[in-house]
Write an enzyme that holds these catalytic residues in place. Structure first.
Site, PDB file in Angstrom:
ATOM      1  N   HIS A  15     -69.029 107.169 -39.374  1.00 57.15           N
ATOM      2  CA  HIS A  15     -68.024 106.663 -40.323  1.00 57.15           C
ATOM      3  C   HIS A  15     -66.740 106.391 -39.555  1.00 57.15           C
ATOM      4  CE1 HIS A  15     -66.025 107.113 -44.570  1.00 57.15           C
ATOM      5  NE2 HIS A  15     -65.382 106.230 -43.818  1.00 57.15           N
TER       6      HIS A  15
ATOM      7  N   HIS B 159     -64.044 103.027 -38.919  1.00 52.09           N
ATOM      8  CA  HIS B 159     -63.640 101.628 -39.123  1.00 52.09           C
ATOM      9  C   HIS B 159     -62.975 101.159 -37.839  1.00 52.09           C
ATOM     10  CE1 HIS B 159     -64.154 101.971 -43.564  1.00 52.09           C
ATOM     11  NE2 HIS B 159     -63.879 103.252 -43.310  1.00 52.09           N
TER      12      HIS B 159
ATOM     13  N   ASP C 142     -63.201 108.212 -39.470  1.00 50.30           N
ATOM     14  CA  ASP C 142     -62.695 107.206 -40.423  1.00 50.30           C
ATOM     15  C   ASP C 142     -61.761 106.197 -39.741  1.00 50.30           C
ATOM     16  OD1 ASP C 142     -62.782 106.031 -42.901  1.00 50.30           O
ATOM     17  OD2 ASP C 142     -61.516 107.487 -43.918  1.00 50.30           O
TER      18      ASP C 142
ATOM     19  N   GLU D 226     -64.702 109.287 -52.747  1.00 49.29           N
ATOM     20  CA  GLU D 226     -63.526 109.653 -51.939  1.00 49.29           C
ATOM     21  C   GLU D 226     -62.391 109.867 -52.939  1.00 49.29           C
ATOM     22  OE1 GLU D 226     -61.987 106.455 -49.528  1.00 49.29           O
ATOM     23  OE2 GLU D 226     -60.783 107.781 -48.264  1.00 49.29           O
TER      24      GLU D 226
HETATM   25  N1  HPA Z   1     -61.767 104.315 -47.703  1.00 52.28           N
HETATM   26  C1  HPA Z   1     -61.888 103.074 -48.158  1.00 52.28           C
HETATM   27  N2  HPA Z   1     -61.662 102.009 -47.411  1.00 52.28           N
HETATM   28  C2  HPA Z   1     -61.306 102.181 -46.141  1.00 52.28           C
HETATM   29  C3  HPA Z   1     -61.164 103.444 -45.618  1.00 52.28           C
HETATM   30  C4  HPA Z   1     -61.432 104.563 -46.430  1.00 52.28           C
HETATM   31  O1  HPA Z   1     -61.335 105.739 -46.046  1.00 52.28           O
HETATM   32  N3  HPA Z   1     -60.789 103.270 -44.312  1.00 52.28           N
HETATM   33  C5  HPA Z   1     -60.732 101.949 -44.083  1.00 52.28           C
HETATM   34  N4  HPA Z   1     -61.052 101.281 -45.182  1.00 52.28           N
HETATM   35 ZN    ZN Z   2     -63.909 104.940 -44.446  1.00 47.72          ZN
END
Ligand code: HPA
Ligand code: ZN
Length: 350
Positions: free
Chosen positions: A26, A28, A287, A209
């Site tokens: 996970h 990005h 993340d 989340e």
């Molecule tokens: N949540 C949703 N979208 C996102 C996140 C996340 O933690 N990080 C980058 N885009």
């Molecule tokens: Zn994410």
């Protein structure tokens, strides 16, 4: 291999957490854009930014919730223009990941953030792909790219993005769903995920989340995802927790992100020990590490330091093993990583 977790001293744990082999599932890639690179690329392309320098940028990283983060994150991504920028971004991540002994990374990217600014999707995919190829050759890190749809946009736009990516289908391992969760339930994307499945792409989605447990159920039932990204709000539904355990659906948990975006007030209150105790296939990930104050090993070390009673060597081994189990690779590869992991723990016994 027989590992006696009680023979691994507590003071050996931080080093073991940093050096044990791990998968990152996970991450990005746009969230690995460090302030220094952000400013350098802005200068290169003549992009005007609302922040004067590194200090001002870091000061902006004080988020109230997911949306306030996304506003900064999308603005930052605006400096990425050329294929070389995407290469540089991903290569820097792989070098950083190597320092944490990440042996495998499944990496999200948000093509719509770039195509909306007129950046062709091939520059994005090829820049990332070339960095991944070099990381495999030079750093021995294997990886896969997961194309994420922005859930605040329409399903038609997601479908058009999938179509635009098809010439590079072979460079993708799967599709995901990210951006603003509340008000954008998984059901909105059922058709595009069905199409992705037909194409043989693995499916994952952010759910639970900021959004409710019901979004996790929708992601499983309507999108038929193989993993849930975050998923920490599953504990609001005991029946869902039982299902996730029974079906061994992995959760890609991101502790530092959850604190920075105020899903939990602090690491000491994070529910990861509870998820593990419930028998879930929970994993630890970073993340958007450039924005949330740490890469994957920092996530492990800081979480374990915050919950010393709940998290020790046994849980460290479990979490890393879960990461390998949850990855989209063949069983023989997973077994090889598992042997490396066991060897690292055996070597730490006193
Ligand atoms: N949540 C949703 N979208 C996102 C996140 C996340 O933690 N990080 C980058 N885009
Ligand atoms: Zn994410």
């Amino acid at each position: 291999m027989n590992i006696d977790f009680d023979r691994i001293p507590r003071d050996a744990l931080p080093a073991l957490l940093r050096t044990m082999p791990k998968a990152e599932l996970h991450l990005h890639i746009e969230g690995t854009l460090e302030p220094e690179m952000l400013l350098r690329l802005a200068h290169r392309h003549g992009v005007a930014l609302p922040w004067a320098g590194v200090e001002a940028l870091r000061a902006a990283y004080d988020f109230a919730d997911l949306q306030s983060f996304l506003d900064v994150y999308y603005a930052g991504a605006g400096v990425l223009r050329d294929e070389a920028d995407f290469f540089e971004l991903a290569w820097a991540y792989f070098e950083r990941a190597a320092a944490d002994n990440v042996v495998h990374a499944e990496i999200f990217f948000d093509p719509q953030t770039h195509t909306a600014r007129g950046v062709p999707i091939d520059r994005v995919i090829l820049g990332l792909h070339h960095a991944a190829r070099r990381a495999h050759q030079e750093l021995r890190i294997s990886s896969g790219l997961i194309l994420c749809f922005l859930r605040h946009l329409s399903e038609d736009e997601a479908m058009a993005t999938l179509d635009a990516a098809l010439p590079w289908r072979e460079h993708l391992v799967g599709v995901g769903l990210d951006s603003s969760e509340r008000g954008h339930p998984p059901e909105k994307f059922a058709r595009v995920f069905a199409r992705a499945r037909e194409l043989g792409l693995e499916c994952v989605a952010h759910a639970g989340e900021e959004g409710p447990a019901a979004y996790i159920e929708q992601a499983l039932d309507l999108l038929q995802v193989r993993r849930i990204d975050h998923g920490v709000r599953c504990t609001e539904s005991p029946a869902l927790v039982q299902r996730l355990a029974r079906e061994r659906v992995p959760l890609t948990v991101c502790p530092l992100s959850n604190v920075r975006l105020r899903v939990f007030p602090d690491l000491a209150s994070h529910n990861l020990p509870e998820l593990l105790a419930a028998g879930l296939c929970a994993t630890v990930n970073s993340d958007d590490p450039a924005y949330f104050g740490g890469y994957v090993a920092d996530n492990y070390v800081q979480l374990f330091a915050a919950q010393p009673q709940q998290l020790g060597a046994r849980e460290a081994h479990r979490l890393a093993a879960n990461g390998f189990e949850a990855s989209f690779v063949d069983d023989a590869t997973k077994a090889g990583w598992r042997r490396e992991l066991d060897a690292a723990f055996a070597a730490a016994m006193r």
